[in-house]
Design a protein around this motif. Structure first.
Motif, PDB file in Angstrom:
ATOM      1  N   LEU A  76       8.670   7.287  -6.266  1.00 47.30           N
ATOM      2  CA  LEU A  76       9.639   8.049  -7.075  1.00 47.30           C
ATOM      3  C   LEU A  76      11.062   8.004  -6.524  1.00 47.30           C
ATOM      4  N   PHE A  77      11.224   8.103  -5.198  1.00 43.34           N
ATOM      5  CA  PHE A  77      12.558   8.268  -4.634  1.00 43.34           C
ATOM      6  C   PHE A  77      13.112   7.064  -3.885  1.00 43.34           C
ATOM      7  N   PHE A  78      12.250   6.158  -3.438  1.00 41.53           N
ATOM      8  CA  PHE A  78      12.728   5.004  -2.692  1.00 41.53           C
ATOM      9  C   PHE A  78      12.494   3.695  -3.453  1.00 41.53           C
ATOM     10  N   ASN A  79      12.181   3.816  -4.731  1.00 41.09           N
ATOM     11  CA  ASN A  79      12.026   2.661  -5.620  1.00 41.09           C
ATOM     12  C   ASN A  79      10.991   1.648  -5.127  1.00 41.09           C
ATOM     13  N   GLU A  80       9.936   2.129  -4.462  1.00 42.49           N
ATOM     14  CA  GLU A  80       8.849   1.226  -4.105  1.00 42.49           C
ATOM     15  C   GLU A  80       8.007   0.966  -5.354  1.00 42.49           C
ATOM     16  N   GLN A  81       7.388  -0.177  -5.421  1.00 40.12           N
ATOM     17  CA  GLN A  81       6.695  -0.602  -6.629  1.00 40.12           C
ATOM     18  C   GLN A  81       5.287  -0.008  -6.740  1.00 40.12           C
ATOM     19  N   PRO A  82       4.983   0.579  -7.913  1.00 37.89           N
ATOM     20  CA  PRO A  82       3.625   1.102  -8.149  1.00 37.89           C
ATOM     21  C   PRO A  82       2.701   0.000  -8.673  1.00 37.89           C
ATOM     22  N   THR A  83       2.345  -0.921  -7.800  1.00 37.27           N
ATOM     23  CA  THR A  83       1.499  -2.034  -8.223  1.00 37.27           C
ATOM     24  C   THR A  83       0.080  -1.533  -8.500  1.00 37.27           C
ATOM     25  N   PRO A  84      -0.682  -2.273  -9.298  1.00 40.48           N
ATOM     26  CA  PRO A  84      -2.068  -1.879  -9.557  1.00 40.48           C
ATOM     27  C   PRO A  84      -2.879  -1.703  -8.272  1.00 40.48           C
ATOM     28  N   ALA A  85      -2.662  -2.554  -7.300  1.00 38.49           N
ATOM     29  CA  ALA A  85      -3.402  -2.437  -6.033  1.00 38.49           C
ATOM     30  C   ALA A  85      -3.045  -1.136  -5.315  1.00 38.49           C
ATOM     31  N   ARG A  86      -1.781  -0.785  -5.289  1.00 36.40           N
ATOM     32  CA  ARG A  86      -1.361   0.475  -4.650  1.00 36.40           C
ATOM     33  C   ARG A  86      -1.966   1.671  -5.371  1.00 36.40           C
ATOM     34  N   LEU A  87      -1.932   1.641  -6.684  1.00 38.95           N
ATOM     35  CA  LEU A  87      -2.484   2.752  -7.465  1.00 38.95           C
ATOM     36  C   LEU A  87      -3.993   2.870  -7.255  1.00 38.95           C
ATOM     37  N   ALA A  88      -4.662   1.744  -7.146  1.00 38.20           N
ATOM     38  CA  ALA A  88      -6.107   1.771  -6.875  1.00 38.20           C
ATOM     39  C   ALA A  88      -6.387   2.380  -5.501  1.00 38.20           C
ATOM     40  N   CYS A  89      -5.571   2.043  -4.526  1.00 38.06           N
ATOM     41  CA  CYS A  89      -5.746   2.610  -3.188  1.00 38.06           C
ATOM     42  C   CYS A  89      -5.468   4.112  -3.191  1.00 38.06           C
ATOM     43  N   ILE A  90      -4.482   4.540  -3.946  1.00 40.63           N
ATOM     44  CA  ILE A  90      -4.208   5.976  -4.075  1.00 40.63           C
ATOM     45  C   ILE A  90      -5.426   6.676  -4.671  1.00 40.63           C
ATOM     46  N   ALA A  91      -6.023   6.071  -5.672  1.00 44.59           N
ATOM     47  CA  ALA A  91      -7.217   6.660  -6.296  1.00 44.59           C
ATOM     48  C   ALA A  91      -8.352   6.787  -5.278  1.00 44.59           C
ATOM     49  N   LEU A  92      -8.494   5.803  -4.403  1.00 48.31           N
ATOM     50  CA  LEU A  92      -9.528   5.875  -3.363  1.00 48.31           C
ATOM     51  C   LEU A  92      -9.256   7.009  -2.378  1.00 48.31           C
ATOM     52  N   ILE A  93      -7.996   7.189  -2.021  1.00 48.56           N
ATOM     53  CA  ILE A  93      -7.644   8.296  -1.129  1.00 48.56           C
ATOM     54  C   ILE A  93      -7.964   9.629  -1.781  1.00 48.56           C
ATOM     55  N   VAL A  94      -7.588   9.773  -3.051  1.00 50.45           N
ATOM     56  CA  VAL A  94      -7.869  11.017  -3.787  1.00 50.45           C
ATOM     57  C   VAL A  94      -9.374  11.269  -3.832  1.00 50.45           C
ATOM     58  N   ALA A  95     -10.135  10.246  -4.126  1.00 52.66           N
ATOM     59  CA  ALA A  95     -11.596  10.397  -4.184  1.00 52.66           C
ATOM     60  C   ALA A  95     -12.147  10.818  -2.828  1.00 52.66           C
ATOM     61  N   GLY A  96     -11.631  10.242  -1.758  1.00 50.73           N
ATOM     62  CA  GLY A  96     -12.092  10.603  -0.423  1.00 50.73           C
ATOM     63  C   GLY A  96     -11.755  12.039  -0.058  1.00 50.73           C
ATOM     64  N   VAL A  97     -10.548  12.471  -0.387  1.00 54.81           N
ATOM     65  CA  VAL A  97     -10.142  13.848  -0.089  1.00 54.81           C
ATOM     66  C   VAL A  97     -10.997  14.836  -0.876  1.00 54.81           C
ATOM     67  N   ILE A  98     -11.201  14.557  -2.150  1.00 52.91           N
ATOM     68  CA  ILE A  98     -12.039  15.437  -2.975  1.00 52.91           C
ATOM     69  C   ILE A  98     -13.473  15.454  -2.446  1.00 52.91           C
ATOM     70  N   GLY A  99     -13.994  14.288  -2.103  1.00 48.64           N
ATOM     71  CA  GLY A  99     -15.353  14.220  -1.575  1.00 48.64           C
ATOM     72  C   GLY A  99     -15.513  15.018  -0.297  1.00 48.64           C
ATOM     73  N   LEU A 100     -14.554  14.905   0.615  1.00 48.10           N
ATOM     74  CA  LEU A 100     -14.618  15.668   1.862  1.00 48.10           C
ATOM     75  C   LEU A 100     -14.543  17.166   1.596  1.00 48.10           C
ATOM     76  N   ARG A 101     -13.692  17.548   0.687  1.00 45.32           N
ATOM     77  CA  ARG A 101     -13.559  18.976   0.372  1.00 45.32           C
ATOM     78  C   ARG A 101     -14.858  19.520  -0.226  1.00 45.32           C
ATOM     79  N   LEU A 102     -15.467  18.756  -1.102  1.00 42.83           N
ATOM     80  CA  LEU A 102     -16.700  19.212  -1.762  1.00 42.83           C
ATOM     81  C   LEU A 102     -17.895  19.257  -0.814  1.00 42.83           C
TER      82      LEU A 102
END
Length: 105
Positions: A76-102
């Motif tokens: 959002l602020f440093f104009n880094e590119q939201p490539t599909p690979a980056r977004l997929a990795c973000i989704a994996l991090i979110v899944a891991g955080v949710i899984g650990l919390r649950l």
């Protein structure tokens, strides 16, 4: 309450990481002081949760949320590119955080 403190620690972790870029290699005073204050505060808050949360879970969530926040805000602020690979990795991090919390009491 420990989970809220952990969220605050992650927020300071994000501020810590993001303040490194404007510090320009620690050559600018105010951003450099921000790096120090945010980093120390983040680690302190993380430490405050460890008597109530497993260290592996707390640390993984702290780093995961920190990474997630830094990637999103860098896009959002440093104009880094939201490539599909980056977004997929973000989704994996979110899944891991949710899984650990649950799976943590």
């Amino acid at each position: 309450m420990a989970w809220l403190v952990l969220l605050a620690a992650a927020a300071f972790e994000i501020a810590f990481a993001l303040s490194m870029k404007p510090s320009e290699g620690f050559t600018r005073l105010w951003p450099t002081l921000g790096v120090l204050v945010f980093g120390i505060t983040s680690v302190y808050l993380l430490g405050r949760t460890l008597d109530r949360l497993p260290i592996g879970t707390a640390y993984a969530i702290w780093t995961g949320l920190g990474s997630l926040g830094v990637v999103i805000l860098s896009i959002l602020f440093f104009n880094e590119q939201p490539t599909p690979a980056r977004l997929a990795c973000i989704a994996l991090i979110v899944a891991g955080v949710i899984g650990l919390r649950l799976t943590t009491a």
